[in-house]
Design an enzyme around this catalytic site. Structure first.
Site, PDB file in Angstrom:
ATOM      1  N   ASP A 349      41.939  49.636  96.935  1.00 44.50           N
ATOM      2  CA  ASP A 349      42.813  50.517  97.693  1.00 44.50           C
ATOM      3  C   ASP A 349      42.175  51.903  97.664  1.00 44.50           C
ATOM      4  OD1 ASP A 349      45.031  51.600  99.021  1.00 44.50           O
ATOM      5  OD2 ASP A 349      45.953  52.136  97.096  1.00 44.50           O
ATOM      6  N   ASP A 351      43.986  55.434  98.471  1.00 41.26           N
ATOM      7  CA  ASP A 351      44.807  56.523  97.947  1.00 41.26           C
ATOM      8  C   ASP A 351      45.275  56.197  96.535  1.00 41.26           C
ATOM      9  OD1 ASP A 351      44.364  57.412 100.441  1.00 41.26           O
ATOM     10  OD2 ASP A 351      46.452  57.427 101.108  1.00 41.26           O
ATOM     11  N   SER A 441      42.832  50.366 103.068  1.00 42.78           N
ATOM     12  CA  SER A 441      43.710  51.511 102.842  1.00 42.78           C
ATOM     13  C   SER A 441      44.888  51.483 103.803  1.00 42.78           C
ATOM     14  CB  SER A 441      42.922  52.815 103.011  1.00 42.78           C
ATOM     15  OG  SER A 441      43.779  53.924 102.944  1.00 42.78           O
ATOM     16  N   ASN A 514      52.298  47.965  97.995  1.00 42.54           N
ATOM     17  CA  ASN A 514      51.658  47.336  99.149  1.00 42.54           C
ATOM     18  C   ASN A 514      50.334  46.664  98.795  1.00 42.54           C
ATOM     19  OD1 ASN A 514      50.515  49.856  98.609  1.00 42.54           O
ATOM     20  ND2 ASN A 514      49.802  50.113 100.715  1.00 42.54           N
TER      21      ASN A 514
END
Length: 566
Positions: A349, A351, A441, A514
Site C-alpha cells: 500500500d 499511504d 494505492s 481496505n
C-alpha cells in the site's frame, strides 16, 4: 542400723524364738524375703549379725549351711529391681525462653528448618560442608587450537537427535516458525492511560464537557475512536504490566522461555510427545556492547495440532496477544515451508506504508477556504482506514471536497512526500533477490506512478481523478473503478498470474481496512503500524520504525540484510 530387717535379726536372737525356729530355716525363709528390697551392704551387714548371734547360741551349727544361705541371699539381692517412680516432668533452664506462648504452645517447630526454606539457608548450610574428594578443574574443551588440541575425554557421550532434520520416508515436516520483534521505539502503553483532554463546553450547551479529538492522549492504535460516546459500555479488561523493563529491553532469555512455555500448553498432533525448539538471533541492538537481540526466530517442532487450533486461529489467540503486551514484542507465526523463505512478489500500500502521510490529507491542507476543510477530510480518512466507513463512498466524498484545486498540485507535493524509513534499501534488496514489487494505492495515480518510478517498483495502480481540460482544475469526480479493497485483491491476483507466481509466494503489506482482502489472498499479509482491526486480522504485524524488518520474516539475518541492501 534401723529397719525391719535389723529388728527381725534381733527378734530371732531371743532364746524363745531360737528354740522355735532353727537358724537354717530362719536364714533361708524369713531373712532373704525381708532383705529383697534392701541394698547389698545392708544384706551383708544383717547376715553378719545373724551369724554372730547364732554362733553365740549354737556353736555346733555346720558352716556349710551358712555359706549356701549367704550365696542365695546375695544372688537375690542382685536381681533386677523394679524401676523407681519418675518425678513430675519439668522444664530445665536450657529449655526455657522468654516467651510464655512459645513454651506452652502445643506444636514447637524444630530448631533448624527441614530441608531448606530459601537460598540463604542453602548457603549457610553449605558453608560448613566440604566436598570430598575435591573435584579437579577440567581443562578447556572448546574449540581446538595449538594450546588446546582435540582429545577424547572420558565420561562424555554424544547423542544424535533429529527433531529438525529431514523426515522419514512417508512423513512430512511439521514445523512452526515464530519470529519475535522487540518494539524498541514503540514502548507499550501503561495500564494507567490518560483520558482524552476535556475542555469546558460553551455556556448554554446541553453537554457539560466536550472532548477534542485532536488533543486526545490516546494512541492512534489503542482504540477505534477517541469519542467517549462511541466507546463500548463494557470497560476493557485490564492488561498485564510490561515485563521488558525487568528482564531487559530486548528479546531476553526469560522472554523466550516464557514463549516456549506458552506454546507447550497447546496440544500436539497425535503421536507426538515432546516439543523441540531452536532459535536464531536475527538482529541485535548495536547501541549496547553486550549481546541484546531485538529479533529472534524460533523453530518449534512439531507445530500445535491443526485440527484443534489452526494456524489462522493460533495467530489470534488471546494468550499470544497477552504475551505480546507483556513483553512488548510482535509475534509472527508461519508454517515452515519452502515458500516462506523465497517470496517472488511483494505488494505494498502507499499511504501510511511506503510513505508516512495520507496524500488526500496533504491536498486538503492546501485549501484555506473553508478553513475546516482539512480537518473534515482527515476525519473521513481516519474513519475509512479504521473500517468504520465504506472506502469507495468515503473516497468519492473526499474527492468532491477537493473540487477546484489545480491539477498541477500533484507535482508540487512530490518533494513533500516522506518515504518511510527502510523502504529504499528494502526495494533494493528485493530486486537483488529477483522479487517483483507492486504498489496498489487508494490514493491518486499521478503521485503513485511518480513514487514507483523513484523507488524502482515494477507495478503501480491507483485512482485517477478527472481534471478539466479548459481550467486545469479538479472536477471532484473519479475516473473508472475506485481502487478499494476488492479492486486491490483483483489487481494482486492479476499481477501474480501475469508473472506466473503462485499466491503462496506473494506478500501483501498495508495498514488500513481496505488492505485486508489482498492480505487474505496473499501467502503472507503484514500489517505495518496498522489500525487495531487490521492488526488482529492480518497474518503478521510489524510495529517498528523501519520497513526493512520485513526481510527478517523471510529468515534473513542482519548481516545478510546489509549485504542485500548495500
Amino acid at each position: 542400723m534401723v529397719g525391719f530387717d535389723s529388728f527381725l535379726v534381733f527378734w530371732y536372737c531371743r532364746p524363745s524364738n531360737k528354740q522355735k525356729y532353727s537358724a537354717a530355716v530362719f536364714a533361708q525363709t524369713f531373712l532373704p524375703s525381708c532383705l529383697l528390697g534392701s541394698s547389698v551392704v545392708r544384706v551383708h551387714f544383717a547376715w553378719c549379725l545373724v551369724v554372730r548371734a547364732y554362733r553365740r547360741s549354737s556353736p555346733g551349727y555346720p558352716r556349710s549351711q551358712f555359706v549356701a544361705c549367704s550365696a542365695r541371699t546375695a544372688n537375690m539381692s542382685q536381681e533386677p529391681q523394679s524401676p523407681a517412680r519418675q518425678g513430675r516432668p519439668s522444664m530445665t533452664a536450657s529449655m526455657r525462653s522468654s516467651s510464655f506462648l512459645r513454651e506452652h504452645q502445643q506444636y514447637r517447630p524444630p530448631s533448624k528448618p527441614e530441608n531448606h526454606y530459601g537460598i540463604d539457608t542453602v548457603v549457610e548450610d553449605l558453608q560448613a560442608t566440604s566436598v570430598s574428594p575435591p573435584r579437579e578443574i577440567s581443562p578447556f574443551k572448546g574449540i581446538p587450537s595449538a594450546d588446546n588440541p582435540p582429545k577424547i575425554v572420558d565420561g562424555q557421550s554424544h547423542e544424535l537427535s533429529h527433531p529438525n532434520c529431514t523426515p522419514l520416508p512417508g512423513a512430512s515436516t511439521n514445523r512452526l516458525i515464530a519470529t519475535l520483534f522487540y518494539k524498541s521505539t514503540n514502548p507499550r502503553v501503561s495500564n494507567a492511560i490518560p483520558s482524552p483532554q476535556r475542555i469546558p463546553s460553551p455556556k448554554g450547551s446541553s453537554q457539560s464537557l466536550s472532548v477534542r479529538a485532536a488533543d486526545s492522549d490516546l494512541p492512534p492504535t489503542m482504540a477505534p475512536t477517541s469519542k467517549l460516546d462511541d466507546f463500548p459500555l463494557e470497560p476493557p479488561v485490564t492488561e498485564p504490566e510490561p515485563l521488558d523493563h525487568l528482564y531487559g529491553a530486548n528479546v531476553s532469555p526469560m522472554c523466550i522461555a516464557s514463549f516456549l512455555h506458552l506454546m507447550s500448553t497447546f496440544p500436539l498432533p497425535a503421536g507426538s510427545t515432546d516439543l523441540h525448539s531452536s532459535h536464531r538471533c536475527l538482529k541485535i541492538d548495536r547501541s549496547h556492547q553486550d549481546h541484546q537481540p531485538t529479533v529472534v526466530e524460533l523453530t518449534l517442532s512439531p507445530a500445535p495440532a491443526s485440527d484443534y487450533l489452526p494456524l489462522k486461529d493460533l495467530r489470534k489467540h488471546e494468550l499470544i496477544y497477552r504475551f505480546e503486551r507483556e513483553w512488548n514484542v510482535d509475534v509472527a507465526l508461519r508454517a515452515d515451508t519452502l515458500w516462506r523463505r523465497y517470496p517472488r512478489l511483494v505488494v505494498f500500500d502507499m499511504d501510511s506504508t511506503l510513505i508516512t502521510q495520507e496524500v488526500i490529507d496533504l491536498l486538503a491542507a492546501t485549501i484555506k477556504d473553508p478553513p475546516d476543510l482539512a480537518v473534515r477530510v482527515a476525519d473521513i480518512t481516519h474513519r475509512a482506514m479504521m473500517g468504520e466507513l465504506e472506502f469507495d463512498s468515503a473516497f468519492r466524498e473526499r474527492v468532491k471536497l477537493l473540487a477546484g484545486l489545480p491539477g498541477t498540485l500533484f507535482n508540487e507535493l512530490r518533494p513533500v512526500l516522506d518515504v518511510t524509513k527502510g523502504v529504499r534499501p528494502l526495494i533494493k534488496a528485493l530486486k537483488r533477490l529477483g522479487v517483483k514489487t507492486a504498489v496498489l494505492s487508494g490514493g491518486f495515480l499521478p503521485l503513485t506512478s511518480w513514487l514507483a518510478g523513484e523507488l524502482g517498483i515494477d507495478y503501480a495502480h491507483a485512482n485517477e481523478v478527472v481534471i478539466d481540460e479548459k481550467t486545469g482544475k479538479l472536477t471532484g469526480e473519479v475516473k473508472g473503478r475506485i481502487v478499494g479493497k476488492e479492486r486491490k485483491m483483483e489487481l494482486l491476483i492479476e499481477i501474480a498470474e501475469k508473472e506466473g507466481i503462485p499466491l503462496e509466494q506473494v506478500v501483501a503489506v498495508g495498514d488500513g481496512a481496505n488492505d485486508l482482502l489482498m492480505m487474505e489472498v496473499a501467502g503472507l499479509g503484514v500489517a505495518w503500524n496498522a489500525k487495531p482491526m487490521v492488526q488482529m486480522e492480518a497474518s503478521s504485524r510489524l510495529n517498528g520504525d523501519s520497513l526493512l524488518d520485513l526481510l527478517h520474516l523471510f529468515g534473513f539475518t542482519e548481516e545478510e540484510v546489509r549485504q542485500l541492501s548495500a
